[in-house]
Design a protein around this motif. Structure first.
Motif, PDB file in Angstrom:
ATOM      1  N   PHE A 181       0.833  -1.202   0.000  1.00  9.49           N
ATOM      2  CA  PHE A 181       0.000   0.000   0.000  1.00  9.49           C
ATOM      3  C   PHE A 181       0.868   1.253   0.000  1.00  9.49           C
ATOM      4  CE2 PHE A 181      -3.479  -2.571   2.338  1.00  9.49           C
ATOM      5  CZ  PHE A 181      -4.010  -2.994   1.130  1.00  9.49           C
ATOM      6  N   ILE A 182       1.916   1.255   0.823  1.00  9.43           N
ATOM      7  CA  ILE A 182       2.820   2.404   0.892  1.00  9.43           C
ATOM      8  C   ILE A 182       3.514   2.595  -0.458  1.00  9.43           C
ATOM      9  CG2 ILE A 182       4.942   3.276   1.939  1.00  9.43           C
ATOM     10  CD1 ILE A 182       3.978   1.845   4.557  1.00  9.43           C
ATOM     11  N   HIS A 183       4.014   1.508  -1.013  1.00  7.98           N
ATOM     12  CA  HIS A 183       4.723   1.561  -2.291  1.00  7.98           C
ATOM     13  C   HIS A 183       3.816   2.085  -3.406  1.00  7.98           C
ATOM     14  CE1 HIS A 183       6.275  -0.124  -6.102  1.00  7.98           C
ATOM     15  NE2 HIS A 183       7.451   0.252  -5.589  1.00  7.98           N
ATOM     16  N   ASP A 184       2.553   1.638  -3.420  1.00  7.12           N
ATOM     17  CA  ASP A 184       1.620   2.035  -4.470  1.00  7.12           C
ATOM     18  C   ASP A 184       0.974   3.391  -4.211  1.00  7.12           C
ATOM     19  OD1 ASP A 184       2.191  -0.384  -5.647  1.00  7.12           O
ATOM     20  OD2 ASP A 184       0.344  -1.374  -4.970  1.00  7.12           O
ATOM     21  N   GLY A 185       1.203   3.951  -3.031  1.00  3.98           N
ATOM     22  CA  GLY A 185       0.586   5.231  -2.700  1.00  3.98           C
ATOM     23  C   GLY A 185      -0.871   5.117  -2.298  1.00  3.98           C
ATOM     24  N   THR A 186      -1.298   3.930  -1.920  1.00  5.73           N
ATOM     25  CA  THR A 186      -2.678   3.710  -1.489  1.00  5.73           C
ATOM     26  C   THR A 186      -2.835   4.200  -0.047  1.00  5.73           C
ATOM     27  OG1 THR A 186      -2.744   1.746  -2.879  1.00  5.73           O
ATOM     28  CG2 THR A 186      -4.490   1.971  -1.238  1.00  5.73           C
ATOM     29  N   PRO A 187      -3.803   5.098   0.209  1.00  3.65           N
ATOM     30  CA  PRO A 187      -3.956   5.643   1.566  1.00  3.65           C
ATOM     31  C   PRO A 187      -4.721   4.710   2.504  1.00  3.65           C
ATOM     32  CG  PRO A 187      -5.539   6.662   0.118  1.00  3.65           C
ATOM     33  CD  PRO A 187      -4.706   5.745  -0.742  1.00  3.65           C
ATOM     34  N   VAL A 188      -4.329   3.457   2.539  1.00  9.81           N
ATOM     35  CA  VAL A 188      -4.986   2.463   3.392  1.00  9.81           C
ATOM     36  C   VAL A 188      -3.904   1.730   4.174  1.00  9.81           C
ATOM     37  CG1 VAL A 188      -6.305   0.302   3.379  1.00  9.81           C
ATOM     38  CG2 VAL A 188      -6.897   2.103   1.788  1.00  9.81           C
ATOM     39  N   ARG A 189      -4.177   1.505   5.459  1.00  7.95           N
ATOM     40  CA  ARG A 189      -3.275   0.702   6.273  1.00  7.95           C
ATOM     41  C   ARG A 189      -4.111  -0.316   7.028  1.00  7.95           C
ATOM     42  NH1 ARG A 189      -1.086   3.180   3.234  1.00  7.95           N
ATOM     43  NH2 ARG A 189       0.723   4.515   3.367  1.00  7.95           N
ATOM     44  N   ILE A 190      -3.581  -1.511   7.176  1.00  6.14           N
ATOM     45  CA  ILE A 190      -4.276  -2.583   7.875  1.00  6.14           C
ATOM     46  C   ILE A 190      -3.604  -2.784   9.222  1.00  6.14           C
ATOM     47  CG2 ILE A 190      -4.879  -5.023   7.824  1.00  6.14           C
ATOM     48  CD1 ILE A 190      -4.720  -4.858   4.776  1.00  6.14           C
TER      49      ILE A 190
END
Length: 70
Positions: free
Chosen positions: A19-28
């Motif tokens: 998610f961090i690498h892809d720039g997705t603003p989601v964390r689990i």
């Protein structure tokens, strides 16, 4: 080994890294091994009703009629 047995806390860490690498603003939230074991061993029947069913449309009509007749 089934699919559930393959899930570990590291699985969640890797997903967060993606998610961090892809720039997705989601964390689990990363669960503990004990938390995953509880989840894997959970046997509750999700189809049992824990609350009595209600007819929400009928309730809305009752409220409407009460309000209208005031």
């Amino acid at each position: 080994m089934n699919e559930f047995e393959k899930v570990t806390p590291d699985t969640y860490r890797k997903m967060n890294e993606e998610f961090i690498h892809d720039g997705t603003p989601v964390r689990i939230e990363i669960p503990t091994e004990a938390g995953l074991e509880r989840w894997k061993n959970w046997k509750e029947d999700i189809h049992t009703k824990s609350v009595p069913p209600t007819d929400m449309v009928a309730e809305m009509w009752e409220k409407h009629r009460e309000h209208r007749d005031k």
